[in-house]
Design a protein around this motif. Sequence first.
Motif, mmCIF file in Angstrom:
data_model
loop_
_atom_site.group_PDB
_atom_site.id
_atom_site.type_symbol
_atom_site.label_atom_id
_atom_site.label_comp_id
_atom_site.label_asym_id
_atom_site.label_seq_id
_atom_site.Cartn_x
_atom_site.Cartn_y
_atom_site.Cartn_z
ATOM 1 N N ALA A 309 22.396 53.678 -45.161
ATOM 2 C CA ALA A 309 21.998 55.007 -45.652
ATOM 3 C C ALA A 309 23.088 56.048 -45.472
ATOM 4 N N THR A 310 24.080 55.802 -44.624
ATOM 5 C CA THR A 310 25.154 56.790 -44.452
ATOM 6 C C THR A 310 25.934 56.981 -45.747
ATOM 7 N N HIS A 311 25.918 55.964 -46.629
ATOM 8 C CA HIS A 311 26.612 56.091 -47.910
ATOM 9 C C HIS A 311 25.953 57.123 -48.824
ATOM 10 N N ALA A 312 24.701 57.510 -48.497
ATOM 11 C CA ALA A 312 23.982 58.444 -49.366
ATOM 12 C C ALA A 312 24.534 59.863 -49.304
ATOM 13 N N VAL A 313 25.444 60.143 -48.378
ATOM 14 C CA VAL A 313 26.049 61.477 -48.343
ATOM 15 C C VAL A 313 27.094 61.627 -49.444
ATOM 16 N N ASP A 314 27.476 60.498 -50.067
ATOM 17 C CA ASP A 314 28.456 60.514 -51.148
ATOM 18 C C ASP A 314 27.875 59.763 -52.345
ATOM 19 N N CYS A 315 27.774 60.428 -53.475
ATOM 20 C CA CYS A 315 27.093 59.848 -54.637
ATOM 21 C C CYS A 315 27.704 58.529 -55.095
ATOM 22 N N GLN A 316 29.032 58.466 -55.173
ATOM 23 C CA GLN A 316 29.659 57.244 -55.666
ATOM 24 C C GLN A 316 29.476 56.086 -54.686
ATOM 25 N N ALA A 317 29.618 56.371 -53.402
ATOM 26 C CA ALA A 317 29.416 55.319 -52.404
ATOM 27 C C ALA A 317 27.975 54.824 -52.425
ATOM 28 N N TRP A 318 27.047 55.734 -52.643
ATOM 29 C CA TRP A 318 25.640 55.355 -52.676
ATOM 30 C C TRP A 318 25.338 54.499 -53.906
ATOM 31 N N GLU A 319 25.972 54.807 -55.029
ATOM 32 C CA GLU A 319 25.792 53.981 -56.225
ATOM 33 C C GLU A 319 26.219 52.548 -55.955
ATOM 34 N N ARG A 320 27.326 52.388 -55.265
ATOM 35 C CA ARG A 320 27.798 51.042 -54.944
ATOM 36 C C ARG A 320 26.825 50.333 -53.998
ATOM 37 N N GLU A 321 26.270 51.073 -53.061
ATOM 38 C CA GLU A 321 25.332 50.481 -52.105
ATOM 39 C C GLU A 321 24.036 50.066 -52.805
ATOM 40 N N ILE A 322 23.565 50.870 -53.751
ATOM 41 C CA ILE A 322 22.376 50.521 -54.525
ATOM 42 C C ILE A 322 22.618 49.233 -55.313
ATOM 43 N N ALA A 323 23.776 49.137 -55.946
ATOM 44 C CA ALA A 323 24.105 47.934 -56.722
ATOM 45 C C ALA A 323 24.155 46.705 -55.829
ATOM 46 N N ARG A 324 24.751 46.868 -54.641
ATOM 47 C CA ARG A 324 24.838 45.732 -53.710
ATOM 48 C C ARG A 324 23.440 45.290 -53.282
ATOM 49 N N PRO A 353 20.694 57.596 -35.864
ATOM 50 C CA PRO A 353 21.681 58.617 -35.498
ATOM 51 C C PRO A 353 22.929 58.570 -36.374
ATOM 52 N N ALA A 354 23.267 57.388 -36.880
ATOM 53 C CA ALA A 354 24.443 57.290 -37.752
ATOM 54 C C ALA A 354 24.261 58.129 -39.000
ATOM 55 N N LEU A 355 23.063 58.118 -39.561
ATOM 56 C CA LEU A 355 22.800 58.930 -40.742
ATOM 57 C C LEU A 355 22.876 60.415 -40.409
ATOM 58 N N SER A 356 22.320 60.808 -39.274
ATOM 59 C CA SER A 356 22.383 62.218 -38.866
ATOM 60 C C SER A 356 23.822 62.683 -38.713
ATOM 61 N N HIS A 357 24.660 61.847 -38.097
ATOM 62 C CA HIS A 357 26.071 62.198 -37.915
ATOM 63 C C HIS A 357 26.778 62.291 -39.262
ATOM 64 N N ALA A 358 26.465 61.376 -40.171
ATOM 65 C CA ALA A 358 27.103 61.388 -41.489
ATOM 66 C C ALA A 358 26.726 62.638 -42.275
ATOM 67 N N ALA A 371 16.138 62.677 -50.162
ATOM 68 C CA ALA A 371 15.646 62.468 -51.523
ATOM 69 C C ALA A 371 16.502 61.429 -52.250
ATOM 70 N N ARG A 372 17.806 61.480 -52.019
ATOM 71 C CA ARG A 372 18.720 60.521 -52.651
ATOM 72 C C ARG A 372 18.438 59.100 -52.153
#
Length: 462
Positions: A309-324, A353-358, A371-372
């Motif tokens: 979920a830490t990738h969700a702070v960046d749209c492009q990284a999150w897109e890659r994580e969704i695809a994976r 906590p990793a998500l909170s830090h991100a 929401a993302r």
Amino acid sequence: MSPSPLASAPRLPGGPLIAFYGDDYTGSSAVMEVLSFAGLPTVLFLGPPTPAQLARFQDMRAIGIASVARAQPPEWMDAQLPPVFEQLALLKAPISHYKVCSTFDSAPHVGSIGRAAEIGERVLGGDWHPLIVGAPAIARYQAFGNLFAAIDGTGYRLDRHPVMARHPVTPMAEADVRLHLSRQTDMPVGLVDFVAMKAGRAEQQLADQRAAGARLIALDVLDDETLAEAGRLVWEHRGERLFAIGSQGLEYALVAYWRRAGLLAPEAPTAPPARAAHIAVVSGSCSPITAVQIDHALANGFEGIRLDATHAVDCQAWEREIARGTAAALKALEAGRDPLVFTASGPDDPAVPALSHAIEAAGVAPAQVNARIGDGLGRVLDEVVRRAGLTRAVISGGDTSGHAGMTLGIYAVTALAPLAPGSPLCRAYAEGAHDGLEIAFKGGQMGRPDFFCAARGGAANH
């Protein structure tokens, strides 16, 4: 307790009895469950319905609208709630209900029950507003205004509850619902306590509280007797129309009173769902109860697929994580296993906590990221169900269910079969591919350890 003469209420009125608006998807489906399995057909819309959509469900005895209000600030409520409450008013149901979580998840800055009560009073009216949160069927109890919840048979006052006292968004620091609400609204809050109910003094205490100026009045619920008495107070003092606040405890109470008064048939047995060949699950819950359910599922034929979920702070990284995650879920199905895609396994998972830090490091709004994440889990589920031709799915997590459900394009659901109290298996209505999908929206704190296996089918999970 006061008698309930049939002469004063010989039958239930025709048309919708209850119009409700839920502050999250899982809790909204819980209301639908209580009423549907009591013999009162209910439809839950996953957003304000169009006239054409409403027309499809003309014979319903209750009509609900689910939302993500629990995760929203008061400013969002100011903009969004008045028009939807006006839509509820047009249904002319004798009782309108703002449905809140049975653990009273709320705070002045997010999911404010107090702000919703203020808006509802202006639009939906009523001389007083009952507040019922206790529901013994789901191990929620209220005594002298203090809310308790049980886990595995052990009860906790909510401010000492192992989950709610540590909730990542709305930790419960006060178990007295009156004091908790006083931080969210200036509306006077009263109480009819269980001692008055059991001693036959509930009528007088309600009158005294109203005379003293209380507009929100909490009703204690501890057992079947106080549950039915709370339902009687609501129904017999509803006036021309009544705006109520509470969990599905409100519906449990009304059903209990209607049955006691002979206005509704006794409970009939319901059948568990048939087994599905395969099922897909997505979970954004951080609850320890969901963590146990995930562990049980992984030991019983499910393939665990973690999304970072830490990738969700960046749209492009999150897109890659969704695809994976989507590719991994489809691969699991090809191997004969049921995919369970999740972002965390309990509150002690390092992912929390990793998500909170991100989020802090990226300087983005937590609500936007949450929401993302919910939308991303919904997109994974959407793609997996479509490409694999699945007929059944589960979304776990209250806020996750809202965002993911919207992504699926489902506009309404009706209850099909029980899985666990508060989390029925539903039939989805959609304009596209997901029409007829069997889906369950599971709150993080709901269900026994075998919930995901029970959702796959075979045995009911009570």
